[in-house]
Design a protein around this motif. Structure first.
Motif, PDB file in Angstrom:
ATOM      1  N   TYR A  71       0.459  -1.188   0.012  1.00 10.99           N
ATOM      2  CA  TYR A  71      -0.090   0.223  -0.169  1.00 10.99           C
ATOM      3  C   TYR A  71       0.873   1.461   0.161  1.00 10.99           C
ATOM      4  N   GLY A  87      -4.912  -9.855   5.306  1.00 10.28           N
ATOM      5  CA  GLY A  87      -6.178  -9.867   6.138  1.00 10.28           C
ATOM      6  C   GLY A  87      -5.357  -9.846   7.752  1.00 10.28           C
ATOM      7  N   GLY A 144      -2.804  -7.105  10.290  1.00 11.01           N
ATOM      8  CA  GLY A 144      -2.030  -5.331  10.035  1.00 11.01           C
ATOM      9  C   GLY A 144      -1.368  -5.002   9.189  1.00 11.01           C
ATOM     10  N   TYR A 145      -0.680  -3.943   8.848  1.00 11.75           N
ATOM     11  CA  TYR A 145      -0.170  -2.884   8.098  1.00 11.75           C
ATOM     12  C   TYR A 145       1.182  -3.161   8.930  1.00 11.75           C
ATOM     13  N   TYR A 171      -3.806   0.113  -3.719  1.00  7.96           N
ATOM     14  CA  TYR A 171      -2.905  -1.261  -2.922  1.00  7.96           C
ATOM     15  C   TYR A 171      -2.775  -1.623  -3.579  1.00  7.96           C
TER      16      TYR A 171
END
Lengths: 112, 115
Positions: free
Chosen positions: A33, A98, A100-101, A48
């Motif tokens: 991202y 799915g 977290g970043y 994205y």
């Protein structure tokens, strides 16, 4: 690598010049991202990637902005004919689907 | 326009004080609520990913709660230390057209802990 790496960390450019920002995500992270934070604003979604394809480019502010990702890994964000309003911190993040970043430390772009 | 609001915008506390701040968001199509800590010149660091109404998560002196029905989350810091000084960001992921990967961020709460 161990983390998300971005380069350069700082970039000062003259109005009208093109710039390229690079992101090297965590190995094996399929999702990538780009976000940016302009002065006084929250982090704003740009684009994205899932693998090498970009199913969501809805946040790119104009056709001067483009991004690509090659080999399911490194991504470059290119801004053509930079304007002063492009000045911001550009953050890259990667994730497994799915999860977290994990963010990089960003590129601070200043257009003078 | 999707509004994720954080309050207060900034906060100064003394070392040892406990503090909390708020993230409010639209409750429709909720998927997940993320909290990050962002120190100057560093990467935003993930603190919590919260998905269930009533969820409470804890990491050391930091904890967070989630109310998806009324659309808010609280972040608590117990016994603040100078190293807690940072901007705390919340971010919402929604189930909307398959775009639950996309985070909408608040503008953050800037916390300064004075020694």
């Amino acid at each position: 690598g161990a983390g998300v790496s971005q380069s350069p960390s700082n970039k000062v450019t003259e109005k009208g010049k093109d710039v390229e920002l690079r992101c090297d995500p965590i190995s094996g992270h399929t999702a990538l991202y780009w976000y940016r934070q302009s002065l006084g604003q929250g982090l704003e979604f740009l684009i994205y990637f899932q693998g090498n394809s970009a199913p969501d480019k809805s946040g790119l502010p104009s056709d001067r902005f483009s991004a690509e990702r090659t080999g399911g890994s490194v991504s470059t964000l290119t801004i053509q004919r930079t304007q002063q309003e492009d000045s911001a911190v550009y953050l890259c993040a990667s994730s497994l689907e799915g999860d977290g970043y994990t963010f990089g430390s960003g590129t601070r772009l200043t257009v003078v | 326009i999707l509004n994720v609001e954080q309050s207060p915008q900034s906060l100064h506390v003394q070392e040892g004080d406990s503090t909390n701040f708020t993230c409010s968001f639209p409750s429709s199509n909720f998927y997940a609520l993320h909290w990050y800590r962002w120190e100057t010149a560093k990467s935003p660091e993930a603190l919590f990913v919260m998905t269930l109404n009533g969820d409470e998560k804890k990491k050391g002196r930091i904890s967070a709660t989630l109310n998806t029905k009324e659309g808010y989350s609280y972040l608590y810091i117990k016994g603040s230390q100078p190293e807690d000084s940072a901007t705390y960001l919340c971010a919402l992921a929604r189930n909307s057209g398959g775009s639950n990967y996309k985070l909408t961020f608040g503008k953050g709460t800037l916390l300064t802990v004075n020694p």
